[in-house]
Design an enzyme around this catalytic site. Structure first.
Site, PDB file in Angstrom:
ATOM      1  CG  ASN A   6      38.059  57.044  74.238  1.00 55.08           C
ATOM      2  OD1 ASN A   6      38.514  58.124  74.603  1.00 55.08           O
ATOM      3  ND2 ASN A   6      38.437  56.455  73.129  1.00 55.08           N
ATOM      4  CG  HIS A   9      36.585  63.542  72.957  1.00 51.57           C
ATOM      5  ND1 HIS A   9      37.574  63.951  72.101  1.00 51.57           N
ATOM      6  CD2 HIS A   9      35.828  62.663  72.272  1.00 51.57           C
ATOM      7  CE1 HIS A   9      37.403  63.358  70.937  1.00 51.57           C
ATOM      8  NE2 HIS A   9      36.361  62.561  71.013  1.00 51.57           N
ATOM      9  CG  HIS A  49      43.783  57.003  70.060  1.00 50.41           C
ATOM     10  ND1 HIS A  49      42.958  57.153  68.972  1.00 50.41           N
ATOM     11  CD2 HIS A  49      45.005  56.741  69.556  1.00 50.41           C
ATOM     12  CE1 HIS A  49      43.657  56.999  67.862  1.00 50.41           C
ATOM     13  NE2 HIS A  49      44.910  56.752  68.182  1.00 50.41           N
ATOM     14  NE  ARG A  51      44.514  61.353  66.302  1.00 47.15           N
ATOM     15  CZ  ARG A  51      43.706  60.764  65.428  1.00 47.15           C
ATOM     16  NH1 ARG A  51      42.617  60.131  65.832  1.00 47.15           N
ATOM     17  NH2 ARG A  51      43.962  60.817  64.152  1.00 47.15           N
ATOM     18  NE  ARG A  55      43.898  64.934  66.217  1.00 48.77           N
ATOM     19  CZ  ARG A  55      43.254  64.515  65.132  1.00 48.77           C
ATOM     20  NH1 ARG A  55      41.966  64.255  65.178  1.00 48.77           N
ATOM     21  NH2 ARG A  55      43.879  64.361  63.989  1.00 48.77           N
ATOM     22  CD  GLU A  76      40.956  53.702  70.806  1.00 52.84           C
ATOM     23  OE1 GLU A  76      41.185  54.617  69.990  1.00 52.84           O
ATOM     24  OE2 GLU A  76      39.857  53.522  71.326  1.00 52.84           O
ATOM     25  CB  THR A 107      39.321  56.098  64.873  1.00 56.03           C
ATOM     26  OG1 THR A 107      40.144  56.504  65.959  1.00 56.03           O
ATOM     27  CG2 THR A 107      39.977  54.960  64.142  1.00 56.03           C
ATOM     28  CD  GLU A 157      36.616  49.141  69.979  1.00 52.00           C
ATOM     29  OE1 GLU A 157      37.589  48.953  70.727  1.00 52.00           O
ATOM     30  OE2 GLU A 157      36.079  50.259  69.818  1.00 52.00           O
ATOM     31  CG  HIS A 196      33.851  55.430  66.043  1.00 53.55           C
ATOM     32  ND1 HIS A 196      35.093  55.919  66.359  1.00 53.55           N
ATOM     33  CD2 HIS A 196      33.269  56.372  65.275  1.00 53.55           C
ATOM     34  CE1 HIS A 196      35.274  57.086  65.781  1.00 53.55           C
ATOM     35  NE2 HIS A 196      34.179  57.386  65.122  1.00 53.55           N
TER      36      HIS A 196
HETATM   37  N1  PXP Z   1      36.772  52.624  69.773  1.00 56.77           N
HETATM   38  C1  PXP Z   1      37.783  53.125  69.016  1.00 56.77           C
HETATM   39  C2  PXP Z   1      38.747  52.154  68.434  1.00 56.77           C
HETATM   40  C3  PXP Z   1      37.924  54.515  68.814  1.00 56.77           C
HETATM   41  O1  PXP Z   1      38.935  54.973  68.064  1.00 56.77           O
HETATM   42  C4  PXP Z   1      37.005  55.379  69.414  1.00 56.77           C
HETATM   43  C5  PXP Z   1      37.136  56.850  69.219  1.00 56.77           C
HETATM   44  O2  PXP Z   1      38.317  57.297  69.745  1.00 56.77           O
HETATM   45  C6  PXP Z   1      35.989  54.815  70.211  1.00 56.77           C
HETATM   46  C7  PXP Z   1      35.880  53.444  70.349  1.00 56.77           C
HETATM   47  C8  PXP Z   1      35.009  55.667  70.932  1.00 56.77           C
HETATM   48  O3  PXP Z   1      34.215  56.336  70.029  1.00 56.77           O
HETATM   49  P1  PXP Z   1      33.247  57.478  70.526  1.00 56.77           P
HETATM   50  O4  PXP Z   1      34.098  58.556  71.093  1.00 56.77           O
HETATM   51  O5  PXP Z   1      32.512  57.879  69.299  1.00 56.77           O
HETATM   52  O6  PXP Z   1      32.357  56.862  71.579  1.00 56.77           O
END
Ligand code: PXP
Length: 246
Positions: A6, A9, A49, A51, A55, A76, A107, A157, A196
């Site tokens: 992901n 960030h 994702h 949003r 953001r 996402e 999330t 998930e 997550h």
């Molecule tokens: N899975 C989902 C559905 C999420 O919303 C997120 C965070 O955006 C992640 C995985 C990844 O989480 P993390 O950034 O804490 O690894």
């Protein structure tokens, strides 16, 4: 075991100063470059994702990654008409439906599929009609797994946020919850993913949970990438994941 990286960030850092690369040639860092570097490190898919409040990742990022990055795209999104329309144009390989509130930092909980089955149904059908597979991001709760199955989601998930934030005995309890949900999902023929809060330290404990097919990891990989680069950060995560026996 597959790794979805992901890169939200990376966009968070860019948005601290700029908007997209299309708005300013100075805009950096690029989520697309991060996706390509993650690919070089062995990522199996890229997660973005978009949003409702935009953001971090912007639509342009999603389309650029879709068009130019050869890895499968996991998009996402919250269950809104606006995002559904974008997803139907984007045509990602998978959509992961997540709950979304404006105030949250990230999330924060799983999607309540039991309570929102009626509103999720048309979204899932619309995505299926376009050949997009659907994943539901849920807490490791039996009723949520059953409801996801009833809605014909190909994947769930499991939200590992509680697992990640628990320590000692509490974490063991969270592992048991994840295990029960994973076993049920697997027995129902659903692909079970997790994500997550997963990081380089807590994966080992997660690996007592069976039937996990894919992990989606963002924050800790991006944080590690600041020190060693994205490709190396992904390689290191992949190396840890090779210890999973399923
Ligand atoms: N899975 C989902 C559905 C999420 O919303 C997120 C965070 O955006 C992640 C995985 C990844 O989480 P993390 O950034 O804490 O690894």
């Amino acid at each position: 075991m597959l790794l979805g990286v992901n890169v939200d960030h990376v966009a968070t850092l860019r948005q601290a100063r700029y908007r997209t690369m299309l708005d300013s040639p100075n805009a950096e860092p690029s989520p697309f470059d991060a996706a390509m570097d993650a690919k070089a490190g062995g990522a199996d898919s890229i997660t973005l994702h978009v949003r409702g409040d935009r953001r971090h990742v912007q639509e342009d990022d999603a389309f650029l990654v879709r068009e130019e990055c050869p890895l499968p795209l996991n998009f996402e999104m919250g269950n809104t008409l606006e995002l559904l329309k974008i997803a139907l144009r984007l045509k990602p390989d998978f959509v992961c439906l997540v709950p979304e509130t404006r105030e949250e930092v990230s999330t924060e909980g799983g999607l309540d599929v039991v309570s929102h089955a009626e509103s999720l149904k048309p979204t899932i059908e619309a995505l299926h009609n376009e050949g997009v597979k659907v994943s539901l991001f849920i807490d490791p709760v039996i009723e949520q797994v059953n409801a996801s199955h009833s809605l014909k989601a190909e994947m769930i998930e499991l939200h590992t946020g509680c697992f990640a934030n628990a320590f000692g005995e509490e974490r063991k309890h969270e592992v048991t919850r994840l295990q029960k949900a994973s076993e049920l999902g697997h027995s129902l023929g659903i692909q079970v993913n997790a994500g997550h809060g997963l990081n380089y330290d807590n994966l080992e404990e997660l690996f007592t949970v069976s039937h996990l097919v894919e992990l989606n990891i963002g924050h800790s990989i991006v944080a590690r990438a600041l020190r060693v680069g994205m490709t190396q950060a992904v390689k290191e995560m992949r190396a840890l994941m090779s210890n999973y026996s399923g």
